[in-house]
Motif scaffolding. Sequence first.
Motif, short mmCIF file in Angstrom:
data_model
loop_
_atom_site.label_atom_id
_atom_site.label_comp_id
_atom_site.label_asym_id
_atom_site.label_seq_id
_atom_site.Cartn_x
_atom_site.Cartn_y
_atom_site.Cartn_z
N MET B 124 0.81 -1.19 -0.03
CA MET B 124 0.19 -0.16 0.04
C MET B 124 0.92 1.28 -0.18
O MET B 124 0.44 2.38 -0.60
N PHE B 125 2.13 1.01 0.93
CA PHE B 125 2.93 2.26 0.70
C PHE B 125 3.60 2.52 -0.82
O PHE B 125 3.67 3.56 -1.28
N ALA B 128 1.00 3.77 -3.23
CA ALA B 128 0.31 4.93 -3.02
C ALA B 128 0.33 6.08 -3.97
O ALA B 128 1.41 6.00 -4.91
N VAL B 129 -0.55 7.22 -4.01
CA VAL B 129 -0.64 8.14 -5.16
C VAL B 129 0.98 8.60 -5.34
O VAL B 129 1.49 9.07 -6.26
N ASN B 130 1.51 9.04 -4.05
CA ASN B 130 2.67 9.86 -4.29
C ASN B 130 3.89 8.68 -3.79
O ASN B 130 4.81 9.08 -3.13
N ASN B 148 -4.25 6.04 -8.47
CA ASN B 148 -4.58 5.80 -7.11
C ASN B 148 -4.83 3.74 -7.22
O ASN B 148 -6.06 3.56 -7.24
N GLN B 151 -7.18 2.49 -4.36
CA GLN B 151 -8.44 3.03 -4.16
C GLN B 151 -9.39 3.12 -5.64
O GLN B 151 -10.46 3.44 -5.39
N ASP B 152 -8.62 2.76 -6.54
CA ASP B 152 -9.43 3.01 -7.96
C ASP B 152 -10.23 1.57 -8.22
O ASP B 152 -9.31 0.54 -8.16
N VAL B 153 -11.42 1.65 -8.39
CA VAL B 153 -12.11 0.44 -8.69
C VAL B 153 -11.65 -0.43 -9.98
O VAL B 153 -11.51 -1.58 -9.91
#
Lengths: 426, 295
Positions: B124-125, B128-130, B148, B151-153
Amino acid sequence: MKKIARLITLIALPVMLSFFAACNDNGGGTAASGDADRPFAGQTISLGLWPGNDNEEAGMAAAIEEFYELTGITVELRHYHDYQVQLQAELVGGIAPDVFYMEAFLFPSLVETGVLYPLDGFMGSDFDANDFFAPALNAFRHDGGIYGLPKDMSTLGLIYNIDLLAAAGFTPSDIPNNIVDFAAFVEQVHNNSAAGVNAFVSSSELARHLFLLEANGTSVADADGFAVLSQPNQHPTLQLLMDGFHAGIVGRPADLGYGWSGDAMGLGNTVFIIEGNWVIGHLNMNFSELNYGTREIPLIEGANRSMLFTVAYSMNSASNNKEAAWEFINFITGTQGMYTWTDIARVLPTRASVADATGFANDPILAPFVAAGAYATPWQKGETLPIIMREYNNFLPLVIAGEMTIVEAMQQAEEAANRDIDALMR
Amino acid sequence: MTSRRLEAFQGFGFIVPVILVLFVFTVLPLGYAFVLSLMRVNQLAGTYEFVGLANYQLALNDPRVHTALMNTLRYVIIVVPTQTAIALIMAVALNSGIKFQKTFRTVYFLPTLTSSSALTMIFMFLFAVNGPANDLLVGLGFIETPINFVQDVRFALNSIMIMNIWATVPFYMTIYLAALQDVPDTLYEAASLDGANSWQKLTKITIPNVVPVTNFVLLMGIIGCFQVFDQAFIVSAGSGGPANATLTFSLVIYQYAFMVIGTMGYAATLAIILAAIIFVVSIVARKLNREETLY
């Protein structure tokens, strides 16, 4: 023949040993040898709880020590690492402790089943229920009875980084005190801040949004427990937050690579967060250089609002030591026990008098969180809340991603939750 | 007592502990789960109401169960063949006598030793987005704005798949490595004399010779993938979101068993259904990949 006898012993021994081991935890209810002042001296009660941080462990140890000296009752701790699952299993199996932590969120589901013992019968006429913050105590009322006394509480407040605010050209006194102006202010701060600094980091889930949704008086569950999430008057403040996400002003901690908002704040990555008071200990311990301040969440729909997370001590209906168990609950949630516990553990007391005595009510950092105890919305809503929460958290990311409007997503969440509630719980 | 009877008695004596343990911890719970699946249960309140097959009927018409089943099937169909193929290729590579192969074996095995929840946190790290993965992709010009992933479907389940393949390949690779030791060198020598290239050796000698191990790897992979739970639970914090994208069958079972009180019967029903599905799929997989030797 001798051989066979030896063989049987060989087989039987481990079985018998495990049997004794299984029976051994029946330590409660040892014979009382009390005197008039300490009628339950020599007894032992068990207490089910989850492990706390170092401060909390120390606070618990000190309170239990004081309790022992006062009453002669020994408290045995039983730690849960998966609280909800383990407690349920122990209650079903009939081996749950005499007293256990009772999360407000879980309370409605448990109290319905009769596993919690009402405490009203123990409370004498001198019991001062009014000293408790009303939302915290009311969270453990059911059908006119009290089934738990809140041990402490956490509320949400606004935490800001003073240096980052100054870098954007503002001082803490510039922060507006209503949420609509605050949203506009966050945008200004965002525009004035350096690249890489977030104006606002927000965990987005129902546990943090319940009070926003209910600000206009529409509950997320109707009288029968069915989800109500798509009413337009539930959404104005949520819409502000979602607009912030869409404009790139607000970010979720996980998106930014942080475990939670507290780290984003501690590392100087965000100007504002709305978090629980548990973040204070984290910031002081791990980011002692951080120059931050706190205040109550800006007014929402014209009133002070916040979330309240609280945990009570409840008594097991099946306990054999109810009198001694009450002694403990009464002590640890009383003025003396709660003072010892909260003062060392650095958690917010649920009694107004203890909040004054510990000085938390006047502490510039903690006072906003204490104040919220009087008006905050408890994280609790009947036995169907787990399903409502599940679907809200399931569909909200679509709104954050801009793929659906709030109403569209919430209609789907509502429908999914209500289908489940209708099929399984009604 | 005759020595024969004594021997039989001893034999039973030795298996009694295992039988007892199996009975108490496997047979009894299985039977109990089946009984629960026919009931509406609130174990805390002690209410057990017999409802016959109503729970099964409910499950067949439950859109959340359908979604979970489709997600899980997609997961199995993609992850099982991929991880099996990669594991075999890596095992062959590490068995070919390249330099530092022992070091590589150790390093590759590390992910398997790490707990899957810790791996999920690290992933997840990373995603992550950034996080580093996005930095790399943007830096190399593959994408313009960060994705993302978690968190993106469209990406959530795929991210979990990658995570799982990465974490389980080394385990199966080790099993393949052991199997490769049993393939006689003489076969490869004979093939070399006949002028076979390495691709032919792989497909005509190595793969047929490790079919029984492949069966085992497929079976374990299918069972493991049908039961995928912890990654989905951590990524979505238990909700199966975003929009049911990470809702797996085991997660649905957990939700009804432990997150809501009073739906244990339905959870048991779903568990029985999952067991039946895994059983059928495993049988089919075994039939498709026949074990008789090809020589």
